[in-house]
Scaffold this active site. Structure first.
Site: not given
Ligand code: GLU
Length: 473
Positions: A239-241
């Protein structure tokens, strides 16, 4: 066979993240390995989310990774007229129709259908009404086959697709006249004569509709190759986060582009047991057969290992140029090239998995004022170290030459004179005194790199610290 043409089609809505970088690399590698062409198309139709900053970041990321593309960059937003024209062709040939159903009424009917045990797809109310251009506000829908499989033979996943009964006619043009994503992608891929579409498995659902669009437009379908998801160490979707996933971030953390290319290509692709692939190798030996179906694990330990491998193989000049910005950050200003710094960097190759780590390990050489590691001071700069440091200091000051061999002799003599103590007993206090911490290359090398003046000054400072500490306890 036509020559291979692949493309990378990023949407500039964020930095170049790992998944996109892999898509770019695989497309580049396949084209290069086949002597074909690799094109770049910026999918900037979502003007609210697309930003020039991100477009530049994506391009910069590709350049840094060494992924060169052929020809001019294609900008999807500039091709709107073509997309509208293609929709008109589909209307003219009866492959698409105007639809007046409002979004609310469609949703309402879909819900009812689901409640009745149906698939909840658009019910085709306007499909056969033959509404003309003057019918008022309308969308345009693609007339999909009513039954049978809309499928393709995927180069990675094999037989793929979806049953037409599960789909319902899809909108290809909104009521404001703007084309939908899938239509734009297919029209662009046709016009760019793309022969192979290689992209993430998250696009499989889009591919169903896209295959139908190729058929409706009477264009040959490209070869489709969906590459498996990338997961983190725990097997979770990246996930980018949560994860550090942008190429820029890896670069800032001191990874070499060689290592990143090598690591990324192994996310889903393999060739026997080989682990080391330069970009040149990749452009020669990459094949779609080597792409597997199971999720690819992004293992940072592997990246560190590769990075160290490539750090070790850089020339001294290359290493210096690349580590320089990191050294300057630690030094807090410009860093002069010097033989002793070069020597230190060489010594640190063995100990650094990233350039950032290397710069950190060189801190004692870069800063005038040492930062002491509290724990190391407590452990090694104790009263027992005082006579050792003092006699070493005297002997060092008398040295005619300042080099590793001479220093080794002095250490031996002092160790002997201090009752035959082990070298480590002497080396650790000296190391903490001159570097501030318990880790550095060999002590003689460290002192040689540091030079006589600084070494002497820091040992004196170390002696002062021991004195101060013994007075305060
Ligand atoms: N623009 C899409 C994306 O960034 C890629 C479309 C495609 O490869 O077909 O995910």
């Amino acid at each position: 066979m036509d020559s291979v043409r692949t493309r990378f089609a990023p949407s500039p809505t964020g930095f170049l993240h790992l998944g996109s970088a892999r898509t770019a690399l695989f497309n580049w590698a396949y084209a290069r390995s086949q002597g074909g062409e690799f094109l770049l198309r910026i999918e900037d139709t979502d003007l609210d989310r697309s930003q020039e900053e991100y477009e530049l970041a994506v391009i910069e990321g590709m350049e840094w990774l060494g992924l060169d593309w052929d020809g001019e960059i294609v900008r999807q937003s500039e091709r709107r007229a073509r997309h509208i024209e293609a929709t008109q062709t589909l209307l003219d040939t009866g492959h698409a129709y105007r639809c007046q159903c409002s979004r609310e009424s469609v949703e309402e009917r879909k819900k009812r259908d689901v409640a009745a045990g149906g698939p909840g797809t658009y019910d085709g109310r306007c499909r056969d009404l033959e509404l003309g251009p003057d019918c008022g506000e309308h969308t345009v829908r693609l007339k999909l086959p009513l039954e049978g499989l809309i499928g393709w033979e995927d180069s990675v996943f094999g037989s793929s697709g979806q049953d037409a009964s599960q789909l319902g006619d899809a909108i290809i043009q909104r009521s404001d006249g703007t084309p939908l994503y899938n239509l734009a992608v297919v029209v662009d891929d046709i016009d760019m004569q793309i022969t192979h579409v290689i992209r993430g498995a998250d696009h499989q659902a889009n591919s169903v509709l896209q295959m139908a669009l190729y058929d409706a437009l009477g264009a040959p379908r490209p070869v489709m190759a969906h590459v498996p998801l990338i997961v983190d160490g725990a097997g979770k979707k990246l996930s980018k986060r949560r994860n550090n996933v942008s190429v820029q971030q890896f670069r800032e953390e001191g990874y070499l582009h060689e290592a990143l290319d090598n690591w990324i290509v192994r996310l889903g692709w393999s060739q026997g047991d080989n682990e080391i692939f330069t970009l040149e190798d990749i452009g020669r030996v990459f094949s779609l057969e080597g792409v597997g179906r199971s999720p690819a694990q992004a293992d940072i330990a592997k990246l560190d290992w590769l990075n160290q491998h490539y750090i070790k193989s850089l020339t001294s000049d290359d290493l210096f140029e690349r580590v320089r910005p990191h050294l300057e950050r630690v030094a807090g200003g410009p860093v002069e090239d010097s033989p002793s710094l070069r020597r230190l960097l060489d010594l640190l190759r063995e100990r650094s998995s990233t350039l950032v780590e290397m710069a950190e390990l060189a801190r004692w050489q870069l800063q005038d004022e040492l930062e002491y590691d509290e724990k190391a001071v407590k452990k090694h700069l104790r009263p027992v170290a005082l006579p050792l440091l003092e006699s070493l200091l005297t002997a060092m000051q008398a040295l005619p030459e300042w080099n590793e061999t001479a220093l080794a002799t002095v250490f031996d003599e002092v160790a002997e004179a201090q009752g035959g103590i082990k070298l480590g007993k002497l080396a650790q206090p000296v190391r903490v005194a001159v570097t501030g911490g318990p880790n550095s290359p060999g002590i003689f090398e460290t002192l040689e790199v540091l030079g006589r003046e600084t070494s002497v000054r820091r040992i004196e400072q170390g002696i002062a610290i021991v004195r101060e500490r013994s007075e305060s306890t």
